[in-house]
Design an enzyme around this catalytic site. Structure first.
Site, mmCIF file in Angstrom:
data_model
loop_
_atom_site.group_PDB
_atom_site.id
_atom_site.type_symbol
_atom_site.label_atom_id
_atom_site.label_comp_id
_atom_site.label_asym_id
_atom_site.label_seq_id
_atom_site.Cartn_x
_atom_site.Cartn_y
_atom_site.Cartn_z
ATOM 1 N N LYS A 32 26.359 35.899 15.820
ATOM 2 C CA LYS A 32 27.518 35.977 16.695
ATOM 3 C C LYS A 32 28.787 35.465 16.027
ATOM 4 C CE LYS A 32 24.652 35.794 20.807
ATOM 5 N NZ LYS A 32 24.307 35.074 22.042
ATOM 6 N N GLU A 116 33.250 26.914 19.842
ATOM 7 C CA GLU A 116 34.422 27.593 20.362
ATOM 8 C C GLU A 116 35.020 26.787 21.508
ATOM 9 O OE1 GLU A 116 32.717 31.401 21.312
ATOM 10 O OE2 GLU A 116 32.279 30.841 23.372
ATOM 11 N N HIS A 151 23.764 30.429 33.341
ATOM 12 C CA HIS A 151 24.158 31.508 32.425
ATOM 13 C C HIS A 151 23.352 32.790 32.614
ATOM 14 C CE1 HIS A 151 26.563 28.476 30.373
ATOM 15 N NE2 HIS A 151 25.479 27.731 30.242
ATOM 16 N N ARG A 207 22.920 47.361 23.002
ATOM 17 C CA ARG A 207 21.841 47.974 23.777
ATOM 18 C C ARG A 207 22.355 48.250 25.186
ATOM 19 N NH1 ARG A 207 20.600 43.727 27.089
ATOM 20 N NH2 ARG A 207 20.953 41.629 26.256
ATOM 21 N N VAL A 210 20.791 45.316 31.832
ATOM 22 C CA VAL A 210 20.237 45.451 33.174
ATOM 23 C C VAL A 210 21.241 46.114 34.117
ATOM 24 C CG1 VAL A 210 19.456 44.137 35.193
ATOM 25 C CG2 VAL A 210 18.674 43.488 32.908
#
Length: 359
Positions: A32, A116, A151, A207, A210
């Site tokens: 990431k 961050e 989360h 991808r 959901v």
């Protein structure tokens, strides 16, 4: 599997087709920190943070002092909220880093982390995108995924009630331009934190997710079909102006959990009656007599509702939740019924911490 570049290469070596992004994209987006750097070079705004991975607590403190407090320490190989810790002051950084790294190592086999700036009241906004690998890309609108617990998303809706047309058009254009410049092939989701009128890139999911269902409801497009077309080598065949948006859609994730304690509730289904009618869709493999095992994620059904506007969508969702019967186990259906009756949700006034504050 889509997160494993070696697996994708192995599949192709044996003459099979890997449906999804290329190994190069997987490798790039798997880290990431590299993803943030890549997006920043493509003109996408990012949350201020470390330039790359931080090796230990001392380095984390040095970086945190530079970007300002509070800071969020995140696992580089993470997801689903694991390997994340907040440090509010300089005194908290080293301990928070060690906790995040340890959790990341246990969950993902990789304890590397990055830092961050921690945003206080952001919304979680994501943009559904698709590219054909030939420099063509489109988006299918944004989704507001701010109703979360630990989360984990529980409710998603599109369009977001927090955005006006100007902000929505700008975020969509910037996102599509970045995807096109990458020559990205496949479907994907660019995820942002949105606060005070500003977007900050946090990650890309290479991808389908959901909640892709609500994007299908407002565009009328089958994203699974589109994904397969692109994987087979087809070009998009249409441009952004051809993607039309109609109405409003909300998805509720129905989990086999106690709606108050959130304890898992595996067991045998004793009665199953999904709601139906115009604008109501249920994605589930449940049936009367099915046994929910204790070994997997607790998601057992998705209730997706569409209306001509948000008010109609909420009314239809309230009716559908009232008709939904899943017997034999506890589910989060009562939680969703409670949620949509809350004035803040009805008015679209919520952020990613609203649910945990109000439960």
């Amino acid at each position: 599997l889509s997160e494993n570049a070696d697996f994708a290469s192995m599949v192709e070596e044996h003459g099979m087709t890997f449906i999804g992004p290329t190994p190069e994209h997987i490798q790039m987006m798997g880290d990431k920190a590299i993803a943030k750097s890549t997006m920043q070079k493509l003109g996408v705004p990012v949350v201020p943070g470390s330039d790359g991975l931080v090796s230990d607590g001392a380095e984390a403190k040095k970086v945190a002092d530079e970007i300002g407090y509070p800071v969020l320490i995140k696992a580089a190989a993470g997801g689903g909220g694991r390997g994340m810790q907040v440090a509010n002051t300089a005194d908290d950084v080293i301990e928070a880093y060690n906790l995040a790294s340890k959790e990341a190592q246990m969950a993902f086999g990789n304890g590397e982390c990055y830092l961050e700036r921690y945003l206080g009241q952001p919304r979680h906004i994501e943009v559904q995108v698709m590219g054909d690998g030939h420099g063509n890309a489109v988006h299918f609108g944004e989704r507001d995924c701010s109703i979360q617990r630990r989360h984990q998303k529980l409710v998603e809706e599109t369009p977001s009630p927090a955005l006006n047309d100007q902000v929505r058009d700008h975020s969509g254009r910037v996102t599509v331009e970045a995807v096109a410049q990458m020559n990205y092939r496949g479907v994907g989701t660019i995820e942002y934190l949105f606060q005070d009128g500003e977007f900050f890139f946090i990650e890309m999911n290479t991808r389908l997710q959901v909640e892709h269902t609500i994007s299908e409801m407002v565009t009328g497009l089958d994203l699974v079909r589109e994904q397969i077309r692109i994987a087979a080598g087809a070009k998009l065949g249409y441009s952004q102006k051809d993607v039309e948006f109609h109405g409003h859609s909300i998805e509720c994730r129905i989990n086999a959990e106690d709606p108050k304690t959130f304890m898992p509730s595996p067991g045998k289904i004793d009665g199953f009656h999904p709601p139906g009618g115009l604008g109501v869709r249920v994605d589930s493999s449940l049936y009367d007599g099915y046994v929910i095992p204790p070994h997997y994620d607790s998601l057992i059904a998705k209730l997706i509702v569409h209306g001509s506007n948000r008010t109609e969508c909420l009314m239809r969702l309230r009716r559908a939740l009232g008709e939904f019967v899943i017997g034999g186990v506890s589910t989060t259906i009562p939680l969703h019924s409670w949620l949509i009756d809350q004035p803040d949700f009805a008015n679209g006034m919520y952020d990613i911490r609203w649910l945990e504050k109000n439960l």
